[in-house]
Write a protein that holds these residues in place. Structure first.
Motif, PDB file in Angstrom:
ATOM      1  N   GLN A   1      -5.524 -11.900   0.109  1.00 33.81           N
ATOM      2  CA  GLN A   1      -6.828 -12.350  -0.362  1.00 33.81           C
ATOM      3  C   GLN A   1      -7.942 -12.048   0.631  1.00 33.81           C
ATOM      4  OE1 GLN A   1      -3.954 -13.958  -0.370  1.00 33.81           O
ATOM      5  NE2 GLN A   1      -3.706 -15.276  -2.158  1.00 33.81           N
ATOM      6  N   THR A   2      -7.625 -11.945   1.914  1.00 28.28           N
ATOM      7  CA  THR A   2      -8.659 -11.736   2.928  1.00 28.28           C
ATOM      8  C   THR A   2      -9.410 -10.431   2.697  1.00 28.28           C
ATOM      9  OG1 THR A   2      -7.511 -13.079   4.559  1.00 28.28           O
ATOM     10  CG2 THR A   2      -9.064 -11.468   5.400  1.00 28.28           C
ATOM     11  N   CYS A   3      -8.703  -9.383   2.359  1.00 26.86           N
ATOM     12  CA  CYS A   3      -9.352  -8.098   2.085  1.00 26.86           C
ATOM     13  C   CYS A   3      -9.777  -7.948   0.628  1.00 26.86           C
ATOM     14  CB  CYS A   3      -8.421  -6.950   2.446  1.00 26.86           C
ATOM     15  SG  CYS A   3      -8.070  -6.791   4.213  1.00 26.86           S
ATOM     16  N   HIS A   4      -8.993  -8.519  -0.272  1.00 24.70           N
ATOM     17  CA  HIS A   4      -9.185  -8.232  -1.692  1.00 24.70           C
ATOM     18  C   HIS A   4     -10.042  -9.257  -2.433  1.00 24.70           C
ATOM     19  CE1 HIS A   4      -6.650  -4.649  -1.833  1.00 24.70           C
ATOM     20  NE2 HIS A   4      -5.870  -5.264  -0.951  1.00 24.70           N
ATOM     21  N   ILE A   5     -10.487 -10.313  -1.739  1.00 20.10           N
ATOM     22  CA  ILE A   5     -11.508 -11.194  -2.305  1.00 20.10           C
ATOM     23  C   ILE A   5     -12.659 -11.221  -1.294  1.00 20.10           C
ATOM     24  CG2 ILE A   5     -12.025 -13.454  -3.312  1.00 20.10           C
ATOM     25  CD1 ILE A   5      -9.055 -13.888  -3.702  1.00 20.10           C
TER      26      ILE A   5
ATOM     27  N   HIS B   1       0.829  -1.211   0.000  1.00 17.85           N
ATOM     28  CA  HIS B   1       0.000   0.000   0.000  1.00 17.85           C
ATOM     29  C   HIS B   1       0.864   1.261   0.000  1.00 17.85           C
ATOM     30  CE1 HIS B   1      -2.341  -3.285   1.924  1.00 17.85           C
ATOM     31  NE2 HIS B   1      -3.264  -2.838   1.086  1.00 17.85           N
ATOM     32  N   PRO B   2       0.395   2.337  -0.630  1.00 11.66           N
ATOM     33  CA  PRO B   2       1.176   3.585  -0.677  1.00 11.66           C
ATOM     34  C   PRO B   2       1.259   4.238   0.698  1.00 11.66           C
ATOM     35  CG  PRO B   2      -1.010   3.906  -1.608  1.00 11.66           C
ATOM     36  CD  PRO B   2      -0.876   2.438  -1.367  1.00 11.66           C
ATOM     37  N   GLN B   3       2.104   5.231   0.819  1.00 11.78           N
ATOM     38  CA  GLN B   3       2.368   5.864   2.109  1.00 11.78           C
ATOM     39  C   GLN B   3       1.103   6.413   2.757  1.00 11.78           C
ATOM     40  OE1 GLN B   3       5.208   5.783   3.763  1.00 11.78           O
ATOM     41  NE2 GLN B   3       4.230   6.829   5.486  1.00 11.78           N
ATOM     42  N   LYS B   4       0.192   6.929   1.955  1.00 19.72           N
ATOM     43  CA  LYS B   4      -1.034   7.495   2.528  1.00 19.72           C
ATOM     44  C   LYS B   4      -1.916   6.419   3.173  1.00 19.72           C
ATOM     45  CE  LYS B   4      -3.731   7.457  -1.813  1.00 19.72           C
ATOM     46  NZ  LYS B   4      -4.840   6.647  -1.343  1.00 19.72           N
ATOM     47  N   ASP B   5      -1.690   5.162   2.800  1.00 17.45           N
ATOM     48  CA  ASP B   5      -2.428   4.042   3.394  1.00 17.45           C
ATOM     49  C   ASP B   5      -1.478   3.111   4.159  1.00 17.45           C
ATOM     50  OD1 ASP B   5      -4.918   4.809   2.300  1.00 17.45           O
ATOM     51  OD2 ASP B   5      -4.382   3.901   0.382  1.00 17.45           O
ATOM     52  N   ALA B   6      -0.431   3.702   4.714  1.00 14.17           N
ATOM     53  CA  ALA B   6       0.619   2.897   5.339  1.00 14.17           C
ATOM     54  C   ALA B   6       0.094   2.028   6.479  1.00 14.17           C
ATOM     55  CB  ALA B   6       1.742   3.804   5.843  1.00 14.17           C
ATOM     56  N   LEU B   7      -0.989   2.467   7.141  1.00 18.26           N
ATOM     57  CA  LEU B   7      -1.541   1.683   8.237  1.00 18.26           C
ATOM     58  C   LEU B   7      -1.955   0.292   7.759  1.00 18.26           C
ATOM     59  CD1 LEU B   7      -2.406   1.668  11.231  1.00 18.26           C
ATOM     60  CD2 LEU B   7      -4.642   2.514  10.487  1.00 18.26           C
ATOM     61  N   LEU B   8      -2.385   0.211   6.516  1.00 25.09           N
ATOM     62  CA  LEU B   8      -2.807  -1.088   5.982  1.00 25.09           C
ATOM     63  C   LEU B   8      -1.647  -2.068   5.901  1.00 25.09           C
ATOM     64  CD1 LEU B   8      -5.215   0.068   3.117  1.00 25.09           C
ATOM     65  CD2 LEU B   8      -5.828  -0.763   5.394  1.00 25.09           C
TER      66      LEU B   8
ATOM     67  N   ALA C   1     -12.568  -3.688  -1.927  1.00 23.86           N
ATOM     68  CA  ALA C   1     -11.911  -4.401  -0.830  1.00 23.86           C
ATOM     69  C   ALA C   1     -12.690  -4.172   0.468  1.00 23.86           C
ATOM     70  CB  ALA C   1     -10.471  -3.916  -0.670  1.00 23.86           C
ATOM     71  N   LEU C   2     -12.473  -5.052   1.426  1.00 24.10           N
ATOM     72  CA  LEU C   2     -13.185  -4.927   2.693  1.00 24.10           C
ATOM     73  C   LEU C   2     -12.903  -3.584   3.359  1.00 24.10           C
ATOM     74  CD1 LEU C   2     -12.768  -8.417   4.405  1.00 24.10           C
ATOM     75  CD2 LEU C   2     -14.701  -7.561   3.067  1.00 24.10           C
ATOM     76  N   SER C   3     -13.907  -3.033   3.989  1.00 28.02           N
ATOM     77  CA  SER C   3     -13.710  -1.824   4.793  1.00 28.02           C
ATOM     78  C   SER C   3     -13.248  -2.231   6.183  1.00 28.02           C
ATOM     79  CB  SER C   3     -15.020  -1.047   4.898  1.00 28.02           C
ATOM     80  OG  SER C   3     -15.974  -1.789   5.643  1.00 28.02           O
TER      81      SER C   3
ATOM     82  N   HIS D   1      -8.513 -16.651  -6.268  1.00 30.85           N
ATOM     83  CA  HIS D   1      -8.869 -16.014  -7.537  1.00 30.85           C
ATOM     84  C   HIS D   1     -10.068 -15.099  -7.330  1.00 30.85           C
ATOM     85  CE1 HIS D   1      -6.869 -19.874  -8.597  1.00 30.85           C
ATOM     86  NE2 HIS D   1      -6.242 -19.100  -9.462  1.00 30.85           N
ATOM     87  N   MET D   2     -10.472 -14.417  -8.418  1.00 30.50           N
ATOM     88  CA  MET D   2     -11.555 -13.416  -8.367  1.00 30.50           C
ATOM     89  C   MET D   2     -11.176 -12.255  -7.452  1.00 30.50           C
ATOM     90  SD  MET D   2     -15.137 -15.573  -8.529  1.00 30.50           S
ATOM     91  CE  MET D   2     -15.500 -16.620  -9.961  1.00 30.50           C
ATOM     92  N   VAL D   3     -10.003 -11.679  -7.705  1.00 34.98           N
ATOM     93  CA  VAL D   3      -9.519 -10.528  -6.940  1.00 34.98           C
ATOM     94  C   VAL D   3     -10.294  -9.284  -7.380  1.00 34.98           C
ATOM     95  CG1 VAL D   3      -7.533  -9.095  -6.382  1.00 34.98           C
ATOM     96  CG2 VAL D   3      -7.248 -11.571  -6.708  1.00 34.98           C
ATOM     97  N   ALA D   4     -10.952  -8.651  -6.427  1.00 38.10           N
ATOM     98  CA  ALA D   4     -11.829  -7.524  -6.726  1.00 38.10           C
ATOM     99  C   ALA D   4     -11.024  -6.233  -6.914  1.00 38.10           C
ATOM    100  CB  ALA D   4     -12.830  -7.347  -5.588  1.00 38.10           C
ATOM    101  N   PRO D   5     -11.612  -5.232  -7.561  1.00 38.89           N
ATOM    102  CA  PRO D   5     -10.970  -3.910  -7.618  1.00 38.89           C
ATOM    103  C   PRO D   5     -10.763  -3.370  -6.206  1.00 38.89           C
ATOM    104  CG  PRO D   5     -12.818  -4.042  -9.149  1.00 38.89           C
ATOM    105  CD  PRO D   5     -12.883  -5.270  -8.306  1.00 38.89           C
ATOM    106  N   LYS D   6      -9.766  -2.530  -6.042  1.00 40.99           N
ATOM    107  CA  LYS D   6      -9.428  -2.040  -4.699  1.00 40.99           C
ATOM    108  C   LYS D   6     -10.604  -1.302  -4.058  1.00 40.99           C
ATOM    109  CE  LYS D   6      -7.159   2.165  -6.435  1.00 40.99           C
ATOM    110  NZ  LYS D   6      -5.871   2.927  -6.473  1.00 40.99           N
ATOM    111  N   GLU D   7     -11.468  -0.702  -4.885  1.00 39.92           N
ATOM    112  CA  GLU D   7     -12.625   0.011  -4.340  1.00 39.92           C
ATOM    113  C   GLU D   7     -13.598  -0.947  -3.643  1.00 39.92           C
ATOM    114  OE1 GLU D   7     -10.813   2.150  -7.730  1.00 39.92           O
ATOM    115  OE2 GLU D   7     -11.657   0.121  -7.516  1.00 39.92           O
TER     116      GLU D   7
END
Length: 519
Positions: free
Chosen positions: A308-312, A291-298, A485-487, A477-483
């Motif tokens: 995969q936990t967040c992105h599927i 993740h980029p610096q602005k999302d460094a907490l992730l 991803a789990l909140s 598989h079936m990796v979703a767009p980042k938008e």
């Protein structure tokens, strides 16, 4: 098992309502294990320096698959020997950590249950020709099937019952269905040779378990022409990855096996082309701090969570859906007229068949989450079971104190299948075929189990009952767009997705940080 929260991710998830299992009766039609229709994946421009249509060795009218392989081996002298050392050929693998010998040839699942005694049907998805029983010679090079992975016409077809051979003559399939399968033009297929496409891989992997999308949950025919919503990497109008982009291959050994998964890679992204032990892992391209610096907490989550936990956030994100249970105890139940019954659910998917039992399907499925370190232990043929408990056909290894473990999304397929009540092991049954002991032909469990257990060289007491089973698959598989991803709130919640995961502190789920120590 505690009830899992059903958290709606988007408006698209509402379509899951369409999977309500309202079955309706259909006239019974004979049905063999399904063979997928080839739907060609759009070709990428080839950078090959060879045009196989110009090779003199490929100008003949081939009569059989082995004849094509013999022609291939004139130039590709080592190819068959390489294939013969792979899991796609042996259907066997040894766990490097535990030493357990697994593979399709040895394990029992709760889909079609076992390969033994059913080779003629199962080998429609084998990278070879002629494996019909235990006499198959794995050393014969001409029996390696080059075309199943490298045909680029999209017309190469193998059917259940032919022991891995393609269709040589036009014939009706399924029998008495009024539908016909054309003979494969072997010359045209041989001259079309190229790198494997999604169609090649999907002919088997999309249709595992006997139906489109049935087995894995994150693979079905929608991945032949996927949009961005379904998979950001395979998106046909975007990156348009073929399977081999991630499942990079060396000497025909395909990386990224579910038997040997890299669950927790660390370090930066790897340079493609360099030695890479796990090219199919997300971190191979993205590194472990993606993740980029602005999302460094992730990035602080990557030492506990798989990508995969967040992105599927859901699997089977379409109307095809995936099979969630198979109840074999309902097989051999006939209609009021004593004939075979077939029913489908409201989405047109198989729901009941006198040959095979009852199924439940779902779409837009929220995964079940497990600690996973890349090692799974499987029930192999002959393993003892405790019939008073649900039998775990695969157990994912790992835990919160294992540095190689991460929290992964999984599909858990639940079943009910026969076991020997005196010997306490799951039975092998002969299901496919038209012979006198095949379950799908004679509807006689005793004959089917007797033949299957003989093929497995296991004693059979003559008494069987049914036991509940579970089979766990990691989802990747079936990796979703980042938008999509789990909140944060979908996990950091007392009733969130990870409410049953132990050994790790989670703010909002576990109260204030000062009150509990991270495990």
């Amino acid at each position: 098992m505690p009830a899992r929260p059903k958290i709606i991710l988007s408006v698209a998830a509402i379509t899951a309502m369409l999977t309500a299992l309202v079955a309706f009766a259909l006239p019974a039609k004979p049905e063999a294990a399904p063979a997928p229709q080839a739907v060609a994946t759009p070709k990428k421009q080839s950078d090959s320096t060879a045009d196989h249509s110009k090779f003199k060795e490929l100008q003949k009218n081939f009569k059989t698959g082995p004849e094509v392989t013999e022609a291939c081996l004139i130039c590709h002298t080592e190819a068959a020997k390489q294939v013969q050392h792979t899991k796609h050929w042996t259907w066997e693998s040894k766990d490097p950590k535990t030493g357990q010998v697994r593979g399709k040839k040895n394990i029992i699942n709760n889909y079609c249950t076992a390969v033994l005694s059913n080779e003629k049907d199962c080998m429609a998805c084998h990278a070879g020709y002629g494996w019909k029983d235990s006499s198959f010679d794995f050393s014969v090079q001409k029996n390696v099937d080059c075309l199943v992975c490298h045909d680029n016409t999209g017309t190469y077809r193998k059917l259940p019952g032919d022991a891995g051979h393609p269709v040589y003559k036009r014939r009706e399939f399924p029998p008495k269905s009024g539908k016909f399968v054309e003979a494969v033009d072997l010359k045209k297929a041989a001259q079309s040779i190229g790198m494997p496409s999604r169609t090649n891989c999907g002919a088997c992997h999309f249709f595992g378990g006997g139906a489109n999308g049935a087995k894995h949950g994150d693979m079905d025919s929608s991945l032949q022409h996927p949009g961005k919503y379904l998979d950001v990497h395979m998106n046909e109008k975007g990156l348009n990855f073929f399977c081999t982009e991630c499942h990079a291959t060396k000497s025909h050994e395909v990386s990224g096996s579910r038997y040997n998964t890299s669950a927790a890679m660390t370090g930066p992204a790897h340079i493609r082309g360099k030695a890479d032990a796990s090219p199919a892992a997300c971190q191979s391209c993205h590194g472990d701090k993606p993740h980029p610096q602005k999302d460094a907490l992730l990035n602080q989550h990557t030492d506990k969570l798989a990508c995969q936990t967040c992105h599927i956030p859901e699997f089977a994100r379409n109307d095809i859906g995936t099979e969630m249970s198979w109840d074999w105890s309902k097989a051999t139940i006939m209609g009021p007229d004593g004939k075979r019954m077939v029913r489908k659910d409201s989405a047109g998917r198989r729901a009941f068949d006198s040959q095979k039992g009852a199924w439940v399907w779902e779409s837009h499925v929220i995964p079940e989450y497990r600690w996973f370190n890349g090692t799974s232990t499987y029930k192999v043929i002959g393993d003892k079971i405790d019939p008073t408990r649900t039998v775990q056909l695969s157990v994912v290894g790992g835990g919160p104190n294992d540095p190689e473990s991460r929290i992964w999304p999984t599909k858990v397929h639940r079943g009910k299948q026969p076991y020997d009540v005196e010997n306490n092991y799951l039975t092998v049954q002969h299901t496919g075929g038209e012979d006198a002991t095949a379950l799908w032909h004679n509807y006689d469990w005793q004959k089917a189990i007797g033949t299957g257990m003989k093929a497995a060289n296991l004693p059979y007491s003559g008494k069987f009952a049914f036991v509940e089973t579970e089979l766990t698959w990691p989802i990747t598989h079936m990796v979703a767009p980042k938008e999509d991803a789990l909140s944060c709130a979908q996990c950091h919640n007392k009733n969130g997705r990870l409410k049953d995961i132990q050994g790790v502190y989670m703010p909002a789920r576990d109260g204030k940080h000062s009150s509990k120590k991270e495990g």
